[in-house]
Design a protein around this motif. Structure first.
Motif, PDB file in Angstrom:
ATOM      1  N   LEU A  20      -8.772 -19.673  68.672  1.00 35.99           N
ATOM      2  CA  LEU A  20      -9.571 -20.939  67.250  1.00 35.99           C
ATOM      3  C   LEU A  20      -8.366 -22.678  67.678  1.00 35.99           C
ATOM      4  O   LEU A  20      -9.200 -23.404  68.001  1.00 35.99           O
ATOM      5  CB  LEU A  20      -8.449 -20.289  65.394  1.00 35.99           C
ATOM      6  N   GLU A  21      -7.471 -22.449  68.576  1.00 37.98           N
ATOM      7  CA  GLU A  21      -6.601 -23.725  68.361  1.00 37.98           C
ATOM      8  C   GLU A  21      -7.825 -24.515  70.073  1.00 37.98           C
ATOM      9  O   GLU A  21      -7.707 -25.029  69.913  1.00 37.98           O
ATOM     10  CB  GLU A  21      -5.674 -23.908  69.152  1.00 37.98           C
ATOM     11  N   LYS A  22      -8.489 -23.933  70.748  1.00 37.73           N
ATOM     12  CA  LYS A  22      -9.257 -24.006  71.444  1.00 37.73           C
ATOM     13  C   LYS A  22     -10.482 -25.054  70.730  1.00 37.73           C
ATOM     14  O   LYS A  22     -10.906 -25.886  71.422  1.00 37.73           O
ATOM     15  CB  LYS A  22     -10.188 -23.325  72.622  1.00 37.73           C
ATOM     16  N   VAL A  23     -10.968 -24.387  69.541  1.00 32.32           N
ATOM     17  CA  VAL A  23     -11.996 -24.979  68.768  1.00 32.32           C
ATOM     18  C   VAL A  23     -12.116 -25.933  68.137  1.00 32.32           C
ATOM     19  O   VAL A  23     -12.233 -26.896  67.144  1.00 32.32           O
ATOM     20  CB  VAL A  23     -13.155 -24.022  68.797  1.00 32.32           C
ATOM     21  N   MET A  24     -10.581 -25.835  66.960  1.00 29.57           N
ATOM     22  CA  MET A  24     -10.045 -26.984  65.949  1.00 29.57           C
ATOM     23  C   MET A  24      -9.486 -28.103  66.741  1.00 29.57           C
ATOM     24  O   MET A  24      -8.877 -28.514  67.880  1.00 29.57           O
ATOM     25  CB  MET A  24      -9.206 -25.772  65.555  1.00 29.57           C
ATOM     26  N   PRO A  25      -9.801 -29.269  66.014  1.00 29.03           N
ATOM     27  CA  PRO A  25      -9.111 -30.781  66.099  1.00 29.03           C
ATOM     28  C   PRO A  25      -7.504 -30.216  66.870  1.00 29.03           C
ATOM     29  O   PRO A  25      -7.185 -29.283  66.316  1.00 29.03           O
ATOM     30  CB  PRO A  25      -9.362 -31.336  64.792  1.00 29.03           C
ATOM     31  N   GLU A  26      -7.158 -31.360  67.572  1.00 28.99           N
ATOM     32  CA  GLU A  26      -5.456 -30.864  67.419  1.00 28.99           C
ATOM     33  C   GLU A  26      -4.541 -30.832  66.340  1.00 28.99           C
ATOM     34  O   GLU A  26      -3.583 -30.571  66.713  1.00 28.99           O
ATOM     35  CB  GLU A  26      -5.155 -32.401  68.754  1.00 28.99           C
ATOM     36  N   GLU A  27      -4.319 -31.762  65.194  1.00 25.11           N
ATOM     37  CA  GLU A  27      -4.249 -32.012  64.416  1.00 25.11           C
ATOM     38  C   GLU A  27      -3.648 -30.441  63.432  1.00 25.11           C
ATOM     39  O   GLU A  27      -3.335 -30.059  62.598  1.00 25.11           O
ATOM     40  CB  GLU A  27      -4.494 -32.868  63.101  1.00 25.11           C
ATOM     41  N   ILE A  28      -4.795 -29.279  64.104  1.00 20.58           N
ATOM     42  CA  ILE A  28      -4.741 -28.540  62.692  1.00 20.58           C
ATOM     43  C   ILE A  28      -4.443 -27.782  63.944  1.00 20.58           C
ATOM     44  O   ILE A  28      -4.679 -27.680  65.337  1.00 20.58           O
ATOM     45  CB  ILE A  28      -6.196 -28.161  62.500  1.00 20.58           C
ATOM     46  N   VAL A  29      -3.454 -26.902  63.767  1.00 19.95           N
ATOM     47  CA  VAL A  29      -2.762 -25.595  64.138  1.00 19.95           C
ATOM     48  C   VAL A  29      -3.499 -24.131  63.582  1.00 19.95           C
ATOM     49  O   VAL A  29      -3.091 -24.327  61.902  1.00 19.95           O
ATOM     50  CB  VAL A  29      -1.587 -25.312  64.175  1.00 19.95           C
ATOM     51  N   ALA A  30      -2.913 -22.604  64.557  1.00 17.22           N
ATOM     52  CA  ALA A  30      -2.975 -21.419  63.868  1.00 17.22           C
ATOM     53  C   ALA A  30      -1.342 -21.115  64.082  1.00 17.22           C
ATOM     54  O   ALA A  30      -1.732 -20.663  65.054  1.00 17.22           O
ATOM     55  CB  ALA A  30      -4.123 -20.924  65.171  1.00 17.22           C
ATOM     56  N   HIS A  31      -0.927 -20.932  62.966  1.00 17.79           N
ATOM     57  CA  HIS A  31       0.452 -20.577  63.289  1.00 17.79           C
ATOM     58  C   HIS A  31       0.257 -19.172  62.819  1.00 17.79           C
ATOM     59  O   HIS A  31       0.178 -18.809  61.716  1.00 17.79           O
ATOM     60  CB  HIS A  31       1.087 -21.697  62.030  1.00 17.79           C
ATOM     61  N   THR A  32       1.413 -19.035  63.795  1.00 18.34           N
ATOM     62  CA  THR A  32       2.014 -17.505  63.577  1.00 18.34           C
ATOM     63  C   THR A  32       3.827 -17.292  63.461  1.00 18.34           C
ATOM     64  O   THR A  32       4.231 -18.281  63.808  1.00 18.34           O
ATOM     65  CB  THR A  32       1.521 -16.466  64.816  1.00 18.34           C
ATOM     66  N   GLY A  33       4.482 -16.417  62.576  1.00 19.43           N
ATOM     67  CA  GLY A  33       5.658 -16.149  61.714  1.00 19.43           C
ATOM     68  C   GLY A  33       5.779 -17.388  60.899  1.00 19.43           C
ATOM     69  O   GLY A  33       4.817 -17.645  59.830  1.00 19.43           O
TER      70      GLY A  33
ATOM     71  N   ALA B 124       0.642 -31.701  60.091  1.00 14.56           N
ATOM     72  CA  ALA B 124       1.517 -32.725  58.654  1.00 14.56           C
ATOM     73  C   ALA B 124       2.029 -31.645  57.715  1.00 14.56           C
ATOM     74  O   ALA B 124       2.837 -31.992  57.429  1.00 14.56           O
ATOM     75  CB  ALA B 124       0.749 -33.807  58.216  1.00 14.56           C
ATOM     76  N   ASP B 125       0.720 -30.581  56.881  1.00 17.46           N
ATOM     77  CA  ASP B 125       1.528 -30.133  55.933  1.00 17.46           C
ATOM     78  C   ASP B 125       2.739 -29.087  56.193  1.00 17.46           C
ATOM     79  O   ASP B 125       3.278 -28.623  55.439  1.00 17.46           O
ATOM     80  CB  ASP B 125       0.062 -29.410  55.702  1.00 17.46           C
ATOM     81  N   MET B 126       3.154 -28.811  57.500  1.00 18.00           N
ATOM     82  CA  MET B 126       3.692 -27.932  58.002  1.00 18.00           C
ATOM     83  C   MET B 126       5.585 -28.209  57.593  1.00 18.00           C
ATOM     84  O   MET B 126       6.152 -27.721  58.094  1.00 18.00           O
ATOM     85  CB  MET B 126       3.373 -27.636  59.002  1.00 18.00           C
ATOM     86  N   ASP B 127       5.411 -30.178  58.007  1.00 16.12           N
ATOM     87  CA  ASP B 127       6.410 -30.302  56.842  1.00 16.12           C
ATOM     88  C   ASP B 127       7.562 -30.501  55.999  1.00 16.12           C
ATOM     89  O   ASP B 127       7.103 -31.475  54.895  1.00 16.12           O
ATOM     90  CB  ASP B 127       6.091 -32.410  58.315  1.00 16.12           C
ATOM     91  N   VAL B 128       7.822 -29.917  55.709  1.00 12.62           N
ATOM     92  CA  VAL B 128       8.086 -29.625  55.218  1.00 12.62           C
ATOM     93  C   VAL B 128       9.364 -28.437  54.067  1.00 12.62           C
ATOM     94  O   VAL B 128       9.526 -27.276  55.400  1.00 12.62           O
ATOM     95  CB  VAL B 128       7.592 -28.620  53.263  1.00 12.62           C
ATOM     96  N   ASP B 129      10.479 -28.514  53.307  1.00 13.85           N
ATOM     97  CA  ASP B 129      11.590 -27.571  53.270  1.00 13.85           C
ATOM     98  C   ASP B 129      11.218 -26.658  52.810  1.00 13.85           C
ATOM     99  O   ASP B 129      10.311 -26.194  51.946  1.00 13.85           O
ATOM    100  CB  ASP B 129      12.649 -28.430  52.645  1.00 13.85           C
ATOM    101  N   GLY B 130      11.823 -25.313  52.984  1.00 15.95           N
ATOM    102  CA  GLY B 130      11.519 -24.316  52.950  1.00 15.95           C
ATOM    103  C   GLY B 130      10.028 -23.766  53.075  1.00 15.95           C
ATOM    104  O   GLY B 130       8.896 -23.839  54.151  1.00 15.95           O
TER     105      GLY B 130
END
Length: 201
Positions: free
Chosen positions: A63-76, A99-105
């Motif tokens: 996924l990260e090969k084909v998505m824009p740099e600002e979109i991630v495929a996060h595991t964990g 950018a949406d990962m920058d949250v508390d909790g």
């Protein structure tokens, strides 16, 4: 239509917070993974197998090969959570804007572009039944399931209202080896591992 009393709503919220406190207290102390559903706590007792984790890794990298740099495929961690619905889940792969990962909790599930699950051999109904019900309730627009038991899967989209609550209206099944479209991106599914017949869980 039934509207819960303030006391009932408080009792439900208190019960959910108690379950969440228990789940968070078990992190790194008990084997397996705990999540909270509409029915209560789900415990997948087996730790993820190598083939389960390898599948998640390969999906993330493809996924990260084909998505824009600002979109991630996060595991964990962290989880995705909707306290009013009483649901806390942890998808194997979360497609989300960095950018949406920058949250508390916990992550807000409405910020996920897609949730991806690799089916556990020890508890497949958690992915095929429970999460198929919970993810539209959470507002996750795309849910992709990869099942190493059978070498098949499905992508679910188009949340719509039903008498039982929000559900996915569209399901596209696939077999390993086909290209699969998740959101706006298509990835190959060749060379994804399959569970063996003996000890792989």
């Amino acid at each position: 239509m039934t509207i819960a009393s303030d006391d009932a709503q408080r009792d439900t919220s208190h019960m959910y917070r108690a379950m969440r406190d228990f789940v968070q207290s078990t992190d790194d102390t008990l084997p397996g993974k705990f999540e909270i559903t509409k029915e209560g706590i789900v415990h997948d007792m087996m730790s993820p197998s190598g083939r389960h984790e390898l599948t998640a890794l390969r999906l993330r990298k493809r996924l990260e090969k084909v998505m824009p740099e600002e979109i991630v495929a996060h595991t964990g961690e962290p989880d995705v959570e909707n306290e009013p619905e009483g649901i806390m889940r942890r998808p194997d792969v979360m497609v989300i804007a960095e950018a949406d990962m920058d949250v508390d909790g916990s992550f807000d599930p409405r910020t996920l572009i897609a949730a991806i699950e690799v089916v556990s051999r020890s508890n497949p109904d958690n992915d095929w039944v429970g999460k198929m019900r919970d993810y539209p309730l959470l507002g996750i627009p795309v849910y992709a399931i990869f099942d190493p038991r059978t070498g098949t899967g499905a992508v679910l989209t188009d949340i719509h209202s039903t008498p039982a609550g929000p559900r996915y209206a569209t399901r596209k099944d696939f077999v390993y080896g086909e290209g699969v479209t998740i959101g706006e991106w298509t990835i190959p599914t060749d060379d994804l591992p399959r569970y063996g017949d003996e000890t792989e869980l």
